[in-house]
Design a protein around this motif. Sequence first.
Motif, short mmCIF file in Angstrom:
data_model
loop_
_atom_site.label_atom_id
_atom_site.label_comp_id
_atom_site.label_asym_id
_atom_site.label_seq_id
_atom_site.Cartn_x
_atom_site.Cartn_y
_atom_site.Cartn_z
N ILE A 153 0.84 -1.20 0.00
CA ILE A 153 0.00 0.00 0.00
C ILE A 153 0.88 1.25 0.00
O ILE A 153 0.64 2.21 -0.76
CB ILE A 153 -0.96 0.01 1.21
N ASN A 154 1.92 1.26 0.83
CA ASN A 154 2.79 2.43 0.92
C ASN A 154 3.60 2.63 -0.35
O ASN A 154 3.98 3.76 -0.68
CB ASN A 154 3.73 2.30 2.12
N GLY A 155 3.86 1.57 -1.09
CA GLY A 155 4.64 1.70 -2.32
C GLY A 155 3.79 1.97 -3.54
O GLY A 155 4.32 2.19 -4.64
N THR A 161 -1.44 6.14 3.48
CA THR A 161 -0.33 5.58 4.24
C THR A 161 -0.85 4.46 5.14
O THR A 161 -1.84 4.64 5.87
CB THR A 161 0.33 6.66 5.12
N ALA A 162 -0.20 3.30 5.06
CA ALA A 162 -0.63 2.14 5.85
C ALA A 162 0.33 1.89 7.00
O ALA A 162 1.54 2.11 6.88
CB ALA A 162 -0.71 0.90 4.95
N THR A 163 -0.22 1.41 8.13
CA THR A 163 0.59 1.10 9.31
C THR A 163 -0.01 -0.13 10.00
O THR A 163 -1.23 -0.25 10.11
CB THR A 163 0.60 2.27 10.30
N ALA A 164 0.86 -1.01 10.44
CA ALA A 164 0.41 -2.13 11.28
C ALA A 164 0.52 -1.66 12.72
O ALA A 164 1.63 -1.51 13.26
CB ALA A 164 1.28 -3.36 11.05
N SER A 412 21.33 15.32 -0.86
CA SER A 412 21.15 13.87 -0.93
C SER A 412 20.28 13.43 0.23
O SER A 412 20.38 13.98 1.34
CB SER A 412 22.50 13.15 -0.88
N TYR A 413 19.43 12.45 -0.02
CA TYR A 413 18.55 11.95 1.03
C TYR A 413 18.30 10.46 0.82
O TYR A 413 17.94 10.03 -0.27
CB TYR A 413 17.22 12.70 1.02
N THR A 414 18.50 9.70 1.88
CA THR A 414 18.20 8.27 1.85
C THR A 414 16.84 8.04 2.48
O THR A 414 16.59 8.40 3.64
CB THR A 414 19.27 7.47 2.62
N VAL A 415 15.93 7.48 1.70
CA VAL A 415 14.55 7.28 2.15
C VAL A 415 14.54 6.26 3.29
O VAL A 415 15.13 5.18 3.19
CB VAL A 415 13.68 6.77 0.99
N MET A 422 6.08 6.62 -1.51
CA MET A 422 6.67 7.66 -2.34
C MET A 422 6.21 9.05 -1.87
O MET A 422 6.97 10.01 -1.91
CB MET A 422 6.31 7.44 -3.81
N ALA A 423 4.97 9.15 -1.44
CA ALA A 423 4.47 10.44 -0.95
C ALA A 423 5.24 10.88 0.29
O ALA A 423 5.61 12.06 0.43
CB ALA A 423 2.98 10.36 -0.64
N GLY A 424 5.52 9.95 1.18
CA GLY A 424 6.30 10.28 2.36
C GLY A 424 7.71 10.66 2.02
O GLY A 424 8.29 11.58 2.61
N ALA A 425 8.29 9.94 1.04
CA ALA A 425 9.65 10.26 0.60
C ALA A 425 9.70 11.65 -0.02
O ALA A 425 10.65 12.41 0.20
CB ALA A 425 10.13 9.21 -0.41
#
Length: 627
Positions: A153-155, A161-164, A412-415, A422-425
């Motif tokens: 879902i998150n990808g 945005t999904a969370t367990a 530079s940013y590491t996700v 992608m929205a969060g990134a």
Amino acid sequence: MSSITIGGIMSGLDTTSIIDKLVAVEGNSQTLLKNQQTAQQSAVTAYTGLLSSVGNLAQQVGDLAKTSAWATVSATSTSSSVTATATGRTASSLTFDVTGLAAAHTLISGSTSSSTGATVASSGSLTLTNTATGKATAIDVGNGTLAEVVSAINGAGAGVTATAVQTSPGVYRLQVASSTTGDASKFSLSGFDNGYAMNTLTDGANAKIQVGSGQYAYTVESSTNTFSNVATGISFTVSKKEDGVTVSSTVDGSSVADKISSIVTNANNLLASIAKNTAWDSTSKTGGPLLGSSTVRSLQQSVLSIVAGAGAPGLSVTAQGQLSFDADAFKTAFVKDPTGTAALYGQSSTFDANGPISSTATVSNATSKTRAGTYDVTVSSSAKAETWQLVQPGTGIVGRLLTLNQGAKSVSYTVTADDTDMAGAAASFNKKLAEAGINVSASVDGNGNMVLTSTVAGSRNTFTASIDGGGTATRTLAGADIAGTIDGLEASGIGNILTLPPDADSGAAGLSIDVEATQADINSVGGAIGSITYKPGVAQQLESLFEQMSDSSNGELVQAQNTANSAVKTLQTQIDNWTTRLDAYKETLTKKFTAMETALASLKAQSTSLSQYFNSSSSSSSSSSSS
């Protein structure tokens, strides 16, 4: 017996004094030249003072002419839970009740799982449907475990945005929330195993305010907690339900009035200096160092003429040739019509489009050479903002290194796993870009790809981007500057700004225009989007006048000062020549008088000798007779 100087020891004349007086008479021409040089030196000094005053005034009125920077409106709120911001030059006020806050639609599973490895969607596919648009997005969840569902879902880049969430030890539920707020954030999620249906945890809702009460009360909604178009010239953000909140914006021209007052004081000092330097004193029969200077008289008359003809509120010319400023009259006019008053001081422009197009054009800058008038504007190609697309690898966005370079700046940013999708990134990358001062914005397109777009159009804001781990980065649109003409002459383009060179053979020389035109508009009218009418206000006109006068290359005051300086040098050469001539003249006179004294000494010696001779002869004759 009178005293005789050594210079005239034989003639009895004061030859030294005679020579000095003769040289002084001959030197009258040199004295006149020295007087002329002193007058020219005084003129140079006076021009220097005027140039300093004009230069300072040019900067002052130039700042005043930038009316977009006038800080004249303030916004207030009666509640600490509502923040208000002024967005224009209009006074306004609005009282309302906050009856609802914006919320993001959120679902939570009705059933629980003992671990994130438990299967909740054995079909391997889920369907997310946007309630507002009806758009359905299929999401491949692999084996359908809770962990895989969250990752998929998150990808998917579907705006959720999904969370367990672990509601208690060993008890997990799936929670999915929209990335946006408002009614339009509502969605449904289907495809789970029987008994694992999703229930509404929070209903997506708009923020709501109610204005007034009774029969004519009305409600305004916003998908976010910010309301921007309810009250003209003011934006406000709500944070809790509350009654009787009043937001207002107040127009206050006091700070601008202070600037104008300072300019008037300095301008009057300049006018007084001109009057003093060009005055004639009938008593002493002497004039100021710039008496008869047409340049300074022209400056004086131009200042008075510009102010008298501007019709700027609060500003006028007195009968004594000075400027007068009524701050109260200015502030009253400004509160009544801020935009119109600002235009009378700065500049104004109107655009007449050719045909039913949405293109707009406004004057962004003008120079001392720009003249009021109407000028045709054509655009052959619109400005374009640099755009790149980043496609994540099949393994997902988490852990991928995103890099963007713009000029000497690099980010530079590491996700991280916290970004989840992608929205969060994109949100995290935007923060990094803002911290680095890079004018690029990251967003997500309908296919779940990250889109990087320069927030400023033009070739000066291009950049490069990359993503590692098998992802691809592609430039989808190259940044380009606008291209076109003003008044039929080719203009240079920087971003959306078209500028005609200052030396162009046109009344629009030096004019810069901010153009917003789509390529569709340009194509529909063959590039001839319309005409712009430029009218300078009093501050803009004065800035042009002062720049013309003080320009280091061809300013009229500078040229007049250079002429005076040249005269000083020329006169010095003539004075030096006269010094040489007078030295020679004095030497000639000295030689002549010396020759005269020498001749007189010789005659005297001869006279003495003859006298002695005759006296001796007479004595001899007398002796002979006695014998």
